[in-house]
Design a protein around this motif. Structure first.
Motif, mmCIF file in Angstrom:
data_model
loop_
_atom_site.group_PDB
_atom_site.id
_atom_site.type_symbol
_atom_site.label_atom_id
_atom_site.label_comp_id
_atom_site.label_asym_id
_atom_site.label_seq_id
_atom_site.Cartn_x
_atom_site.Cartn_y
_atom_site.Cartn_z
ATOM 1 N N GLU A 142 5.416 0.957 -1.477
ATOM 2 C CA GLU A 142 4.594 0.718 -0.031
ATOM 3 C C GLU A 142 3.545 -0.092 -0.341
ATOM 4 N N GLU A 145 5.401 -3.569 0.060
ATOM 5 C CA GLU A 145 6.314 -3.645 1.566
ATOM 6 C C GLU A 145 5.429 -4.067 2.298
ATOM 7 N N VAL A 146 3.826 -3.154 1.966
ATOM 8 C CA VAL A 146 3.000 -3.995 3.271
ATOM 9 C C VAL A 146 2.559 -5.690 3.083
ATOM 10 N N VAL A 148 4.294 -7.744 1.443
ATOM 11 C CA VAL A 148 5.340 -8.501 1.951
ATOM 12 C C VAL A 148 5.006 -9.019 3.155
ATOM 13 N N GLU A 149 4.766 -8.215 4.363
ATOM 14 C CA GLU A 149 4.898 -8.072 6.020
ATOM 15 C C GLU A 149 3.749 -8.806 5.996
ATOM 16 N N GLU A 150 2.814 -8.566 5.582
ATOM 17 C CA GLU A 150 1.382 -9.343 6.037
ATOM 18 C C GLU A 150 0.866 -10.705 5.440
#
Length: 201
Positions: A142, A145-146, A148-150
């Motif tokens: 998790e 994933e965060v 990568v998104e940021e």
């Protein structure tokens, strides 16, 4: 040494678990007898079975307690304010390096110490280990994933697969640290972690 008369029932149970965790993190599960744990804890042997039905049941509860504490600390590390997720993840690996000492881990390296041993001894303890490590990997996935998104890190595979590989990398490094008696394997693990996550911020 704390005596049982000074502790309430739940405190006695937690005290026995904490004492066993500290001793077994150094010596292993099979090498430690109940007498050693109870003597160190200052608890009469007869009262052990009031809290645990067997040494195996004690081991299950000890591992469950260990992972509850570990996951709470991991959650705190991965939610530190004012940092990117990549920075939080690097803090986690640094904390791993500092706590998984080859000389004295004070019970914080229990999964590494007991993993291979108890998986062959007890299916219930193996299951507890599996559940606990799955919780760690899920949180790391998790976080990746965060990240990568940021935009603070880049990975080339699905977050869960990368998280699993990174966790296995650091468990392996912890074993090697105990073999070679220096922190070189942690240096290698950190370098590889930085390459895998390609931190950008």
């Amino acid at each position: 040494m704390t005596t049982s008369s000074q502790l309430h029932s739940n405190e006695i149970r937690d005290h026995i678990l904490a004492t066993g965790q500290r001793i077994m993190a150094g010596k292993g599960f099979s090498a430690v007898g109940l007498n050693e744990i109870l003597t160190d804890a200052g608890v009469p042997k007869g009262s052990f079975y009031h809290y645990f039905s067997s040494k195996e049941a004690f081991g299950v509860d000890m591992l469950a307690r260990y992972f509850d504490d570990y996951l709470a600390e991991l959650d705190a590390t991965l939610s530190q304010p004012g940092l990117t997720m990549a920075q939080r993840l690097m803090n986690y690996w640094q904390l791993w390096r500092e706590s998984q000492s080859f000389s004295d881990c004070q019970g914080k390296c229990l999964a590494v110490k007991l993993g291979a041993e108890v998986a062959d001894l007890s299916d219930s303890m193996r299951s507890t280990l599996q559940t606990g490590t799955a919780g760690i990997i899920a949180r790391l996935a998790e976080a990746l994933e965060v990240g990568v998104e940021e935009g603070s890190l880049v990975i080339d595979d699905k977050p869960n697969r990368v998280a699993e590989s990174l966790y296995q990398l650091w468990v392996g490094a912890s074993v090697m640290v105990k073999i070679v008696r220096n922190t070189g394997p942690f240096d290698s693990a950190m370098s590889m972690t930085q390459k895998i996550t390609r931190i950008t911020a």
